[in-house]
Write an enzyme that holds these catalytic residues in place. Structure first.
Site, short mmCIF file in Angstrom:
data_model
loop_
_atom_site.label_atom_id
_atom_site.label_comp_id
_atom_site.label_asym_id
_atom_site.label_seq_id
_atom_site.Cartn_x
_atom_site.Cartn_y
_atom_site.Cartn_z
N ASP A 1 0.84 -1.20 0.00
CA ASP A 1 0.00 0.00 0.00
C ASP A 1 0.87 1.25 0.00
OD1 ASP A 1 -2.59 1.59 0.66
OD2 ASP A 1 -1.16 2.18 2.23
N TYR B 1 2.83 10.11 -0.64
CA TYR B 1 3.95 9.58 0.14
C TYR B 1 5.28 9.86 -0.54
CZ TYR B 1 0.40 6.68 2.53
OH TYR B 1 -0.70 6.23 3.23
N LYS C 1 -3.13 5.74 -3.83
CA LYS C 1 -4.20 6.70 -3.55
C LYS C 1 -3.96 8.02 -4.28
CE LYS C 1 -3.80 4.95 1.16
NZ LYS C 1 -2.39 4.59 0.97
N HIS D 1 -7.75 9.55 -1.37
CA HIS D 1 -7.01 9.53 -0.10
C HIS D 1 -7.78 10.16 1.05
CE1 HIS D 1 -2.59 9.40 1.38
NE2 HIS D 1 -3.41 9.21 2.39
#
Length: 295
Positions: A47, A52, A77, A110
């Site tokens: 994931d 990120y 996401k 998200h």
């Protein structure tokens, strides 16, 4: 089963390994090694997220492994700054390119943006288009609360396959989970072992909770392993995060013991109602807008 991990069946018959590795706050320079180690140990579900900043490194580790593409479940996401129909379609292109794949297994929004929920809905309709076109195998959401889910369900065609939310023994979000169960939405736990509680210095941590320590001792396990087992036995997906090989292996070693109904209930009783992460209703496009790079 996928490998040794139980699979959860999503809408459309898509099989998702219930246990995955999360890479939230994993620096890019540490991500490739962490994902490679996880794949070596046996994880088959990774994931990540556009926000990120480590999708490329996740993709590199998967590509460099000896595993076939179909053997690894890739989830990412779309961040709020890329909400909008065309913007979200392009967000898919950016993520797929960085991950080095043509199709994603699961793509989530998200966060809900309560102050711009119409834009959130438009972004979800773009996910529906990607699903129809076969560019993603399943779609879902993250951090959606009851009111967010209810509006999404009322105004879109496709029920989210997954809702990824903060969920650990101290914060169980039972009303969100219950609504998901009514509609066949799988709850996926981020911070599944309560790592977020460590950052709240004024509060106790799940990892040192006496009840969890007692259960861990009874099973010759760690509190983290007991919590992950609690998630799996209750039908949830869990995505613990670590960059340490020993901890990555420890979090995976939860498939060969079982908690009793009484033990599950004892963990349920640890609910405090205190959220560790940000309140989803506080998310705004302006306050949380970041530019997701093209490459």
């Amino acid at each position: 089963m996928i490998g040794t991990v139980p699979a959860i069946e999503l809408a459309g018959g898509v099989a998702m390994p219930a246990l995955g590795l999360g890479v939230f706050q994993t620096p890019p320079e540490e991500t490739t090694a962490a994902v490679a180690e996880a794949l070596r140990v046996g994880y088959r579900h990774i994931d990540t997220a556009a926000s990120y900043g480590n999708e490329r490194e996740v993709g590199s580790a998967i590509t460099d492994s000896s595993l076939a593409r179909d053997d690894v479940f890739i989830e990412t996401k779309v961040w709020v700054s890329d909400y909008g129909f065309d913007e979200t379609l392009h967000a898919f292109d950016k993520s797929a390119s960085k991950l080095g794949v043509e199709q994603l297994d699961l793509l989530l929004l998200h966060q809900p943006v309560p102050t711009a929920f119409e834009r959130t809905l438009v972004a979800y309709r773009a996910l529906e288009r990607l699903l129809t076109d076969g560019r993603v195998r399943a779609i879902g959401v993250s951090n959606f609360m009851v009111e967010d889910l209810e509006r999404l369900l009322a105004e879109t065609e496709t029920v989210p396959a997954v809702n990824q939310i903060e969920l650990h023994p101290f914060f169980q979000q039972r009303s969100v989970v219950a609504l998901g169960e009514q509609h066949g939405i799988i709850t996926q736990a981020w911070s599944p072992i309560g790592g977020i509680t460590v950052y709240r210095e004024s509060e106790r941590s799940t990892l040192t909770d006496p009840a969890l320590l007692q259960l861990a001792a009874a099973h010759h396990r760690t509190p983290a392993q007991v919590m992950l087992r609690w998630h799996l036995q209750q039908g949830r997906s869990a995505i613990p995060k670590s960059v340490r090989p020993a901890r990555i292996a420890e979090n995976f070693a939860v498939l060969d013991f079982e908690l009793t109904d009484a033990e599950l209930a004892a963990i349920d009783a640890l609910e405090t109602g205190v959220r560790g992460g940000p309140e989803p209703s506080s998310i705004t496009a302006d306050g949380f807008g970041i530019t997701i790079p093209e490459a």
